[in-house]
Each structure stands twice: as structure tokens, then as C-alpha cells.
Design a protein around this motif. Structure first.
Motif, mmCIF file in Angstrom:
data_model
loop_
_atom_site.group_PDB
_atom_site.id
_atom_site.type_symbol
_atom_site.label_atom_id
_atom_site.label_comp_id
_atom_site.label_asym_id
_atom_site.label_seq_id
_atom_site.Cartn_x
_atom_site.Cartn_y
_atom_site.Cartn_z
ATOM 1 N N ARG A 200 0.833 -1.203 0.000
ATOM 2 C CA ARG A 200 0.000 0.000 0.000
ATOM 3 C C ARG A 200 0.873 1.260 0.000
ATOM 4 N N GLY A 201 1.954 1.239 0.784
ATOM 5 C CA GLY A 201 2.862 2.378 0.789
ATOM 6 C C GLY A 201 3.541 2.582 -0.550
ATOM 7 N N LEU A 202 3.940 1.484 -1.182
ATOM 8 C CA LEU A 202 4.586 1.563 -2.490
ATOM 9 C C LEU A 202 3.634 2.144 -3.532
ATOM 10 N N LEU A 203 2.371 1.728 -3.487
ATOM 11 C CA LEU A 203 1.399 2.235 -4.450
ATOM 12 C C LEU A 203 1.019 3.682 -4.152
ATOM 13 N N ALA A 204 1.016 4.067 -2.880
ATOM 14 C CA ALA A 204 0.799 5.481 -2.555
ATOM 15 C C ALA A 204 1.927 6.331 -3.149
ATOM 16 N N LEU A 205 3.140 5.814 -3.100
ATOM 17 C CA LEU A 205 4.271 6.515 -3.706
ATOM 18 C C LEU A 205 4.100 6.597 -5.220
ATOM 19 N N SER A 206 3.483 5.577 -5.814
ATOM 20 C CA SER A 206 3.257 5.608 -7.257
ATOM 21 C C SER A 206 2.270 6.708 -7.642
ATOM 22 N N VAL A 207 1.283 6.983 -6.768
ATOM 23 C CA VAL A 207 0.351 8.080 -7.032
ATOM 24 C C VAL A 207 1.085 9.419 -6.982
ATOM 25 N N VAL A 208 2.016 9.559 -6.032
ATOM 26 C CA VAL A 208 2.842 10.760 -5.966
ATOM 27 C C VAL A 208 3.656 10.896 -7.252
ATOM 28 N N PHE A 209 4.234 9.797 -7.686
ATOM 29 C CA PHE A 209 5.022 9.775 -8.918
ATOM 30 C C PHE A 209 4.175 10.249 -10.098
ATOM 31 N N LEU A 210 2.927 9.809 -10.142
ATOM 32 C CA LEU A 210 2.016 10.213 -11.212
ATOM 33 C C LEU A 210 1.767 11.717 -11.189
ATOM 34 N N HIS A 211 1.398 12.238 -10.026
ATOM 35 C CA HIS A 211 1.044 13.657 -9.923
ATOM 36 C C HIS A 211 2.248 14.581 -10.036
ATOM 37 N N LEU B 266 8.607 -6.531 1.542
ATOM 38 C CA LEU B 266 7.747 -5.382 1.794
ATOM 39 C C LEU B 266 7.358 -5.237 3.271
ATOM 40 N N SER B 267 7.776 -6.162 4.099
ATOM 41 C CA SER B 267 7.566 -6.018 5.541
ATOM 42 C C SER B 267 8.739 -5.334 6.230
ATOM 43 N N ARG B 268 9.799 -5.073 5.486
ATOM 44 C CA ARG B 268 10.984 -4.470 6.093
ATOM 45 C C ARG B 268 10.758 -2.975 6.338
ATOM 46 N N ARG B 269 11.651 -2.386 7.104
ATOM 47 C CA ARG B 269 11.412 -1.057 7.665
ATOM 48 C C ARG B 269 11.099 0.028 6.640
ATOM 49 N N PRO B 270 11.856 0.134 5.538
ATOM 50 C CA PRO B 270 11.532 1.227 4.599
ATOM 51 C C PRO B 270 10.106 1.132 4.065
ATOM 52 N N PHE B 271 9.672 -0.094 3.721
ATOM 53 C CA PHE B 271 8.326 -0.266 3.180
ATOM 54 C C PHE B 271 7.274 -0.186 4.288
ATOM 55 N N ALA B 272 7.631 -0.676 5.480
ATOM 56 C CA ALA B 272 6.716 -0.537 6.612
ATOM 57 C C ALA B 272 6.475 0.936 6.926
ATOM 58 N N VAL C 288 10.745 14.782 -1.259
ATOM 59 C CA VAL C 288 11.366 14.683 0.070
ATOM 60 C C VAL C 288 10.534 15.450 1.097
ATOM 61 N N ALA C 289 10.092 16.645 0.718
ATOM 62 C CA ALA C 289 9.277 17.449 1.634
ATOM 63 C C ALA C 289 7.951 16.754 1.941
ATOM 64 N N ALA C 290 7.329 16.139 0.917
ATOM 65 C CA ALA C 290 6.055 15.442 1.127
ATOM 66 C C ALA C 290 6.233 14.249 2.055
ATOM 67 N N LEU C 291 7.322 13.499 1.888
ATOM 68 C CA LEU C 291 7.577 12.349 2.758
ATOM 69 C C LEU C 291 7.803 12.800 4.205
ATOM 70 N N ALA C 292 8.555 13.883 4.367
ATOM 71 C CA ALA C 292 8.817 14.382 5.720
ATOM 72 C C ALA C 292 7.529 14.892 6.371
ATOM 73 N N LEU C 293 6.754 15.665 5.627
ATOM 74 C CA LEU C 293 5.507 16.196 6.182
ATOM 75 C C LEU C 293 4.523 15.066 6.487
ATOM 76 N N ALA C 294 4.446 14.079 5.610
ATOM 77 C CA ALA C 294 3.543 12.947 5.847
ATOM 78 C C ALA C 294 3.925 12.199 7.113
ATOM 79 N N THR C 295 5.216 12.055 7.359
ATOM 80 C CA THR C 295 5.674 11.390 8.578
ATOM 81 C C THR C 295 5.249 12.173 9.812
ATOM 82 N N ILE D 239 2.797 5.749 6.599
ATOM 83 C CA ILE D 239 2.504 7.135 6.248
ATOM 84 C C ILE D 239 1.705 7.247 4.955
ATOM 85 N N SER D 240 1.247 6.135 4.404
ATOM 86 C CA SER D 240 0.659 6.141 3.062
ATOM 87 C C SER D 240 -0.553 7.057 2.946
ATOM 88 N N TYR D 241 -1.432 7.051 3.951
ATOM 89 C CA TYR D 241 -2.624 7.888 3.860
ATOM 90 C C TYR D 241 -2.258 9.365 3.945
#
Length: 354
Positions: free
Chosen positions: A32-43, A282-288, A327-334, A293-295
Motif C-alpha cells: 500500500r505504501g509503495l502504491l501510494a508513492l506511485s500516485v505521488v510519482f504520477l502527480h 515489503l515487511s521491512r522497515r523502509p516499506f513498513a 522529500v518534503a512530502a515524505l517528511a511532512l507525511a511522517t 505514512i501512506s494515507y
């Protein structure tokens, strides 16, 4: 988070005020996190950058299909969480609202302010904001009016809020028929999803249909899991990763041949079933972390991009600027996940308990 697999011995429980989903499918959280990142990539114009970088060899991906996966997964997980009993509708609505709305309204407020103060064009900025637009966004009815809300990705929140609440209200009437005819209903719903996926690939909308079909198909998929004996060999990380690769291949093929998108719901359903029994990459820390933060990421990445372009006066096509926005979006989402989303969820649970 503790990984769990489907309990195929579960039986229909009495209708209670349950609904506590303490376990998570960690590989599916990572996906789910990976696909949320794909939506960011799209926009953020990633497809155009990819097209230029590969000199037209790679046309990009139909990452809009990621949202259809979100609906399918939501229906599956919500139904899994109700395996111990159907919750009280009021309590469920409270919990769902506290889960979804705080970040929704933050994204709405950010885009409203940016649109009102905008003096030059910027991505996703609305120059002519009307009272009707504001009121419809506040009431979460903008997608039903066939328009994007001010925070464009937030169109899915309307359906993620109201359709599950309606399903809980109707649960007493539909639970047993759905369980009885779940396999046939699942096939029918996936066929319909194939049609809407094709519509997405040819730049169609079909917001309401995509939401309803995805959530309903996820619900039926979870009921089918009670009866289907999936061979252990198919619940291995390698199989799950192959299915993810196939989903990406379908997204890329759909950019060239839109009808290829019709395959997406079938492989998405297979990936969800396979992912319930795995704990791999996909259970490892970066993907977790991405899953956690996906939502938040889904709702804040557009305001971040709009603010950087509007306030910074930068080159709209600069890859470095978009990387900085990411980078800013990832930080703010966190930060928002820790400071807003999780406290709001805890408040919703306390209010529901009272």
C-alpha cells in the motif's frame, strides 16, 4: 506490527460492537505504501520524466489504477476486521470519521489557502474558488458532483467514508447472502472492475463505480478466503513479488494498449490473497514506514507540490524541484502521521468506547 494469516476456521460471529483489527498484513501494508508513492510519482510528472529519460521507450505507467487497488484492499481488510462480529453503526462511523477526516480537512484547508492567495498558475491550483466548491468539499460531496475536490486525490475519501458505513448499516441484511454467494459475486464484481479499469486507462472517471466495485469485491474476496484452501506454495514471498511485478507490467502495458488494464483487478485480488500469508521484502522497515505514512502522503503531496511551485517561483519542469517536493512530502507525511493521524485514531477509539 504483528503479521497474521487468514483464519480459515473462523465462523460467522453474532452481531456485536466489535471491530478491533489489532493484526496487520505487513506485506500488504508495504505494498500500500509503495502504491501510494506511485500516485505521488504520477502527480509529480514522473511519467513524463520517464518518457524523456528513455527517449520514448518506456511510456510510463497507469498509476491511477493504484487507487483501485486501495479500494479492493480496504474492502478486504475492513471485512477481515469484522470477522468477530458486525460493529455498531454509530461506533463504526465515529471510528471511520476520526480515521479519515482530520487529514482530509488539513489537505482541503491547505489547498483552499493556496488557491485564494495564488497570483500565478501552479499545479492543482484553482483560481476561481466558489462558495459552492468550498461547501461541497466540506460536505465531502464533490466527487458525487463529478468534480475533483480542491485537494484532487481526496476524491476517494468520500467513498472510503460513506460506503463502508452504509455496508455496516446494511450488514444484518446482506451478510448471509454475501457469504453464501461470495465466489459468484466476486467473479461478477471483478469483471465489472475490469471494465472500469479500462475506463481509467482511457482517461475516464467512474469514481463512484470504482469505489463501490472495489470495496464490494474486497469484501467478497475476504469471505471467499474462509472457504478456499490456498496451497501454501502460493503464499510465499516469491509468488507475491511476481504478482507485484505483473501489476506493474499491466500498468505499463495499459499506457500503450488500454484494454490491458482489464487484467489489473484479477492480479490485484491474487496479490492480496498471496500477501496475507507472507512476510518478506515489503515487511521491512523502509516499506513498513511507507505503509504507515501512506494515507498522509496520499493527501499532502499535492499541497506540497502546489506550495513549492507557487511560492518558490521555480521551474515547473525541473526534476530537482520535484525531487525536493517528494522529500518534503515524505517528511511532512511522517510528521502528520505521528502528530495528527494516530492521535485522531486514538481519540476516535476513546469516543467510540464511551
Amino acid at each position: 506490527m504483528q503479521q497474521s494469516s487468514i483464519d480459515t476456521s473462523a465462523t460467522a460471529a453474532p452481531f456485536t460492537a466489535g471491530f478491533e483489527h489489532k493484526r496487520h498484513f505487513t506485506d500488504l501494508d508495504g505494498l500500500r505504501g509503495l502504491l501510494a508513492l506511485s500516485v505521488v510519482f504520477l502527480h509529480y510528472g514522473g511519467n513524463l520524466l520517464m518518457l524523456r529519460a528513455t527517449r520514448g521507450v518506456v511510456p510510463g505507467f497507469e498509476f491511477q489504477l493504484s487507487v483501485d487497488f486501495f479500494f479492493l484492499l480496504s474492502g478486504f481488510v475492513l471485512t477481515h476486521a469484522m470477522r468477530g462480529g458486525v460493529p455498531d453503526a454509530t461506533g463504526f462511523a465515529i471510528k471511520r470519521a476520526f480515521r479519515l477526516l482530520p487529514l482530509y480537512y488539513l489537505g482541503f484547508a491547505a489547498m483552499l489557502v493556496l488557491s485564494l492567495i495564488a497570483t500565478r498558475p501552479a499545479p492543482f491550483i484553482h483560481f476561481h474558488v466558489t462558495p459552492r466548491m468550498i461547501l461541497s468539499d466540506i460536505a465531502l460531496i464533490t466527487p458525487a458532483l463529478r468534480h475533483d475536490p480542491l485537494d484532487a486525490p481526496a476524491w476517494s475519501v468520500t467513498w472510503e467514508l460513506f460506503l463502508p458505513i452504509l455496508a455496516v448499516i446494511l450488514a444484518n441484511r446482506v451478510r448471509l447472502p454475501v457469504r453464501r454467494f461470495a465466489p459468484a459475486l466476486l467473479v461478477l464484481l471483478l469483471v465489472c472492475m475490469s471494465y472500469t479499469s479500462w475506463i481509467v486507462a482511457i482517461d475516464g472517471w467512474a469514481y463512484a463505480a470504482r469505489a463501490f466495485l472495489g470495496l464490494a469485491a474486497g469484501m467478497c474476496l475476504r469471505h471467499c478466503a474462509d472457504h478456499w484452501r490456498v496451497p501454501p506454495a502460493l503464499r510465499r514471498p516469491a509468488v507475491f513479488h511476481v504478482l507485484i511485478a505483473l501489476l506493474l507490467a499491466i500498468m505499463m502495458a495499459a499506457r500503450i494498449v488500454p484494454i490491458a488494464a482489464a487484467l489489473f483487478p484479477w492480479f490485484a485480488a491474487a496479490a492480496i490473497v498471496a500477501g496475507t500469508g507472507t512476510r518478506g521484502l515489503l515487511s521491512r522497515r523502509p516499506f513498513a514506514w511507507l505503509g504507515a505514512i501512506s494515507y498522509s502522503l496520499y493527501l499532502v503531496h499535492v499541497p506540497v507540490l502546489a506550495a513549492i511551485f507557487m511560492l518558490g517561483g521555480v521551474d515547473r519542469g525541473s526534476p530537482l524541484v520535484k525531487l525536493g517536493a517528494l522529500v518534503a512530502a515524505l517528511a511532512l507525511a511522517t510528521l502528520l502521521t505521528v502528530l495528527v493521524e494516530r492521535p485522531a485514531m486514538r481519540a476516535g477509539r476513546r469516543l467510540r468506547a464511551r
